[in-house]
Scaffold this motif. Sequence first.
Motif, mmCIF file in Angstrom:
data_model
loop_
_atom_site.group_PDB
_atom_site.id
_atom_site.type_symbol
_atom_site.label_atom_id
_atom_site.label_comp_id
_atom_site.label_asym_id
_atom_site.label_seq_id
_atom_site.Cartn_x
_atom_site.Cartn_y
_atom_site.Cartn_z
ATOM 1 N N TYR A 35 -70.984 -26.454 -24.420
ATOM 2 C CA TYR A 35 -71.474 -25.127 -24.765
ATOM 3 C C TYR A 35 -72.451 -25.209 -25.924
ATOM 4 C CZ TYR A 35 -68.070 -23.135 -21.628
ATOM 5 O OH TYR A 35 -67.371 -22.807 -20.513
ATOM 6 N N VAL A 36 -73.449 -24.332 -25.903
ATOM 7 C CA VAL A 36 -74.458 -24.254 -26.947
ATOM 8 C C VAL A 36 -74.341 -22.875 -27.589
ATOM 9 C CG1 VAL A 36 -76.919 -24.355 -27.459
ATOM 10 C CG2 VAL A 36 -75.968 -25.786 -25.639
ATOM 11 N N TYR A 37 -74.223 -22.847 -28.906
ATOM 12 C CA TYR A 37 -74.085 -21.604 -29.652
ATOM 13 C C TYR A 37 -75.393 -21.361 -30.405
ATOM 14 C CZ TYR A 37 -69.218 -22.528 -28.653
ATOM 15 O OH TYR A 37 -68.043 -22.793 -28.006
ATOM 16 N N LYS A 38 -75.988 -20.185 -30.189
ATOM 17 C CA LYS A 38 -77.262 -19.863 -30.827
ATOM 18 C C LYS A 38 -77.153 -18.554 -31.582
ATOM 19 C CE LYS A 38 -79.992 -21.937 -27.116
ATOM 20 N NZ LYS A 38 -81.034 -21.685 -26.103
ATOM 21 N N THR A 39 -77.756 -18.519 -32.764
ATOM 22 C CA THR A 39 -77.931 -17.279 -33.498
ATOM 23 C C THR A 39 -79.365 -16.843 -33.241
ATOM 24 O OG1 THR A 39 -76.403 -18.029 -35.204
ATOM 25 C CG2 THR A 39 -77.844 -16.189 -35.766
ATOM 26 N N VAL A 40 -79.518 -15.650 -32.648
ATOM 27 C CA VAL A 40 -80.828 -15.187 -32.207
ATOM 28 C C VAL A 40 -81.175 -13.872 -32.911
ATOM 29 C CG1 VAL A 40 -82.178 -14.449 -30.187
ATOM 30 C CG2 VAL A 40 -80.479 -16.263 -29.955
ATOM 31 N N ASP A 41 -82.427 -13.766 -33.367
ATOM 32 C CA ASP A 41 -82.929 -12.516 -33.931
ATOM 33 C C ASP A 41 -83.149 -11.552 -32.769
ATOM 34 O OD1 ASP A 41 -84.675 -10.428 -34.801
ATOM 35 O OD2 ASP A 41 -85.340 -11.687 -36.463
ATOM 36 N N ARG A 42 -82.444 -10.420 -32.773
ATOM 37 C CA ARG A 42 -82.537 -9.463 -31.665
ATOM 38 C C ARG A 42 -83.918 -8.849 -31.540
ATOM 39 N NH1 ARG A 42 -78.976 -4.816 -31.492
ATOM 40 N NH2 ARG A 42 -79.778 -4.453 -33.553
ATOM 41 N N LEU A 43 -84.637 -8.745 -32.635
ATOM 42 C CA LEU A 43 -85.942 -8.092 -32.600
ATOM 43 C C LEU A 43 -87.047 -8.995 -32.081
ATOM 44 C CD1 LEU A 43 -85.672 -6.231 -36.018
ATOM 45 C CD2 LEU A 43 -85.210 -5.332 -33.731
ATOM 46 N N THR A 44 -87.005 -10.280 -32.444
ATOM 47 C CA THR A 44 -88.087 -11.193 -32.067
ATOM 48 C C THR A 44 -87.696 -12.175 -30.972
ATOM 49 O OG1 THR A 44 -87.471 -12.857 -33.708
ATOM 50 C CG2 THR A 44 -88.997 -11.113 -34.421
ATOM 51 N N GLY A 45 -86.378 -12.377 -30.773
ATOM 52 C CA GLY A 45 -85.925 -13.372 -29.807
ATOM 53 C C GLY A 45 -85.925 -14.782 -30.360
ATOM 54 N N GLU A 46 -86.302 -14.952 -31.630
ATOM 55 C CA GLU A 46 -86.360 -16.271 -32.252
ATOM 56 C C GLU A 46 -84.950 -16.829 -32.450
ATOM 57 O OE1 GLU A 46 -87.812 -18.303 -36.449
ATOM 58 O OE2 GLU A 46 -87.888 -16.139 -36.208
ATOM 59 N N VAL A 47 -84.779 -18.113 -32.120
ATOM 60 C CA VAL A 47 -83.509 -18.793 -32.361
ATOM 61 C C VAL A 47 -83.492 -19.206 -33.828
ATOM 62 C CG1 VAL A 47 -82.060 -20.769 -31.781
ATOM 63 C CG2 VAL A 47 -83.333 -19.587 -29.983
ATOM 64 N N ILE A 48 -82.530 -18.663 -34.585
ATOM 65 C CA ILE A 48 -82.419 -18.931 -36.014
ATOM 66 C C ILE A 48 -81.643 -20.228 -36.247
ATOM 67 C CG2 ILE A 48 -81.585 -18.028 -38.231
ATOM 68 C CD1 ILE A 48 -83.815 -16.335 -36.909
ATOM 69 N N ALA A 49 -80.574 -20.421 -35.496
ATOM 70 C CA ALA A 49 -79.748 -21.623 -35.618
ATOM 71 C C ALA A 49 -79.150 -21.949 -34.259
ATOM 72 C CB ALA A 49 -78.638 -21.404 -36.636
ATOM 73 N N GLN A 50 -78.891 -23.224 -34.024
ATOM 74 C CA GLN A 50 -78.298 -23.663 -32.761
ATOM 75 C C GLN A 50 -77.348 -24.813 -33.028
ATOM 76 O OE1 GLN A 50 -80.892 -24.355 -29.359
ATOM 77 N NE2 GLN A 50 -79.804 -26.242 -28.937
ATOM 78 N N ILE A 51 -76.163 -24.763 -32.394
ATOM 79 C CA ILE A 51 -75.169 -25.838 -32.504
ATOM 80 C C ILE A 51 -74.703 -26.178 -31.100
ATOM 81 C CG2 ILE A 51 -72.910 -26.485 -33.421
ATOM 82 C CD1 ILE A 51 -73.394 -24.438 -35.639
ATOM 83 N N PRO A 52 -74.738 -27.401 -30.634
ATOM 84 C CA PRO A 52 -75.429 -28.532 -31.253
ATOM 85 C C PRO A 52 -76.940 -28.346 -31.185
ATOM 86 C CG PRO A 52 -74.556 -29.173 -29.119
ATOM 87 C CD PRO A 52 -74.102 -27.779 -29.373
#
Length: 75
Positions: A35-52
Amino acid sequence: MAPEPAAPAKIIPGETASQTDLRLVIEEDQANGSYVYKTVDRLTGEVIAQIPRENVLRLKREAEYEAGAMIRAKV
């Protein structure tokens, strides 16, 4: 009487997204079943952080990958 909903936050150019503008996205990497966990900015769609991280996923897809092969510790 129910309280009125809060007005949406206004973004000022040059400011970073607040925590309320972020969402957690969980995806399954079909190539290796993890599994890949991503923190995404809802407004821009930019991935802020991803693990792994993406480079770890690429390594895991390679046939010669062994767990722990990429660990380099500097003390």
